[in-house]
Design an enzyme around this catalytic site. Structure first.
Site, PDB file in Angstrom:
ATOM      1  N   ASP A   1     -36.082  27.595 150.258  1.00 58.50           N
ATOM      2  CA  ASP A   1     -34.624  27.432 150.221  1.00 58.50           C
ATOM      3  C   ASP A   1     -34.171  26.383 151.233  1.00 58.50           C
ATOM      4  O   ASP A   1     -33.028  25.926 151.182  1.00 58.50           O
ATOM      5  CB  ASP A   1     -33.931  28.771 150.535  1.00 58.50           C
ATOM      6  CG  ASP A   1     -33.520  29.521 149.274  1.00 58.50           C
ATOM      7  OD1 ASP A   1     -33.371  28.867 148.217  1.00 58.50           O
ATOM      8  OD2 ASP A   1     -33.346  30.753 149.350  1.00 58.50           O
TER       9      ASP A   1
ATOM     10  N   GLN B   1     -32.675  36.401 148.687  1.00 56.30           N
ATOM     11  CA  GLN B   1     -31.394  36.138 148.028  1.00 56.30           C
ATOM     12  C   GLN B   1     -30.241  36.551 148.951  1.00 56.30           C
ATOM     13  O   GLN B   1     -30.204  37.682 149.444  1.00 56.30           O
ATOM     14  CB  GLN B   1     -31.331  36.908 146.698  1.00 56.30           C
ATOM     15  CG  GLN B   1     -30.132  36.570 145.845  1.00 56.30           C
ATOM     16  CD  GLN B   1     -30.098  35.100 145.382  1.00 56.30           C
ATOM     17  OE1 GLN B   1     -31.097  34.547 144.966  1.00 56.30           O
ATOM     18  NE2 GLN B   1     -28.938  34.476 145.482  1.00 56.30           N
TER      19      GLN B   1
ATOM     20  N   LYS C   1     -34.109  32.608 138.440  1.00 56.01           N
ATOM     21  CA  LYS C   1     -35.185  31.946 139.210  1.00 56.01           C
ATOM     22  C   LYS C   1     -36.550  32.447 138.739  1.00 56.01           C
ATOM     23  O   LYS C   1     -37.479  31.667 138.517  1.00 56.01           O
ATOM     24  CB  LYS C   1     -34.998  32.204 140.708  1.00 56.01           C
ATOM     25  CG  LYS C   1     -33.800  31.455 141.296  1.00 56.01           C
ATOM     26  CD  LYS C   1     -33.427  31.927 142.698  1.00 56.01           C
ATOM     27  CE  LYS C   1     -32.097  31.306 143.139  1.00 56.01           C
ATOM     28  NZ  LYS C   1     -31.601  31.821 144.420  1.00 56.01           N
TER      29      LYS C   1
END
Ligand code: NAP
Length: 290
Positions: free
Chosen positions: A119, A96, A52
């Protein structure tokens, strides 16, 4: 049978974003800034966060990686998020997953400012997605929708089976495919570990999304001729022939299933790259929609 090439579509999406970022720079505007929080040093999480961050660099975004020790407690993580929420330079925040035991993932996600939740896991954004309102759509199902859109696959009226009901993949996927959109407009069956007749449901489906994390689960005798198969699974399977000691396997028995399909995604090179592309799109939106 045609391969849905996630690598190619992801690159096209990133190239488009690169141009848009260059435009922002030319206008003297700020470039998107993604902050990623990584707790602990789980191998797979390191890999995902690493790619990412690298993709941010590739497109021209700013990125910040905050590493926290796996021994931190929930309040320290919440404090980190509070600071990122208040930092006007940060447009998108991702934490994460998974987090160490003892830390509530939902509490942490809901602590992120919903307008920075790239997200798309925040309760507010999930609610907006369910209602079909503009929002951040979780990256993996968003990436799959982008892939279907790129290949101009008309899913209207299809029977779709989604295997797996997690909050990050299966459940949002089922919502997007059932929405009155194109791609979308499917009649969706959401399967999980308690579903009794998965093979039969799959055989009756025009579109199957396998997202359960069981390598090779979807076999040829579960798929009808001409079906579209999307493989979300990423599992590390021991493989002494590889230098790193493992191979990456999807949830679909590709060799058996592919000949029966109209379209299929490979693993790797299918959904994985699209997930990152979708995250980058969400981050661009977080920056420019203010
Ligand atoms: P997860 O949270 O573990 O959820 C798995 C789901 O599959 C659960 O709903 C579970 O049912 C269901 N399931 C498990 N065994 C089953 C079985 N035998 N039959 C039917 N359903 C079954 O996993 P996830 O986070 O959604 O991830 C799924 C897979 O996708 C993993 O391999 C993951 O690594 C991969 N993934 C890939 C990407 C990408 O970018 N390509 C992104 C995210 C995840 P219950 O709810 O009943 O337990």
């Amino acid at each position: 049978m045609k391969i849905l090439d996630g690598q190619l579509v992801s690159q096209a999406t990133k190239d488009d974003l690169k141009i848009k970022v260059a435009d922002l720079v030319q206008q003297g505007l700020k470039v998107p800034h993604l902050a990623a929080v990584l707790v602990g040093n789980d191998g797979a999480s390191e890999t995902y966060v690493g790619s990412k961050v690298r993709t941010c660099e590739e497109i021209g975004y700013k990125s910040t990686l905050i590493r926290l020790d796996k021994s931190i407690d929930e309040s320290e993580l919440l404090e980190t998020i509070r600071k990122l929420n208040e930092d006007d330079d940060v447009d998108g925040i991702l934490v994460q997953l998974p987090l160490p035991a003892g830390i509530s993932e939902q509490k942490v996600i809901d602590a992120i400012d919903a307008s920075k939740d790239v997200d798309g896991f925040h309760s507010i954004n999930v609610g907006r997605m369910v209602q079909g309102l503009p929002t951040f759509v979780p990256a993996t199902p968003h990436g799959i929708m982008l892939l279907l859109e790129y290949y101009k696959i008309d899913t209207k009226g299809m029977n779709a089976a989604v295997i797996g009901r997690s909050n990050i993949v299966g459940r949002p996927m089922s919502i997007l495919l059932s929405a009155a959109t194109n791609p979308g407009n499917c009649t969706v069956t959401l399967c999980h570990s308690q579903t009794k007749n998965i093979a039969e449901i799959c055989r009756n489906s025009d579109l199957i999304v396998a997202a359960l994390g069981k390598p090779g689960f979807l076999k040829a005798d579960m798929v009808k001729e001409g079906a579209i198969v999307i493989d979300v699974g990423i599992s590390r399977v021991t493989d002494p022939s590889k230098k790193r000691g493992y191979s990456i396997k999807g949830d679909v028995d590709f060799d058996g299933v592919a000949p029966k399909c109209s379209y299929i995604t490979p693993v790797p090179g299918g959904v994985g790259p699209m997930t990152i592309a979708a995250l980058m799109k969400n981050t661009f939106r977080a920056c420019t929609a203010k």
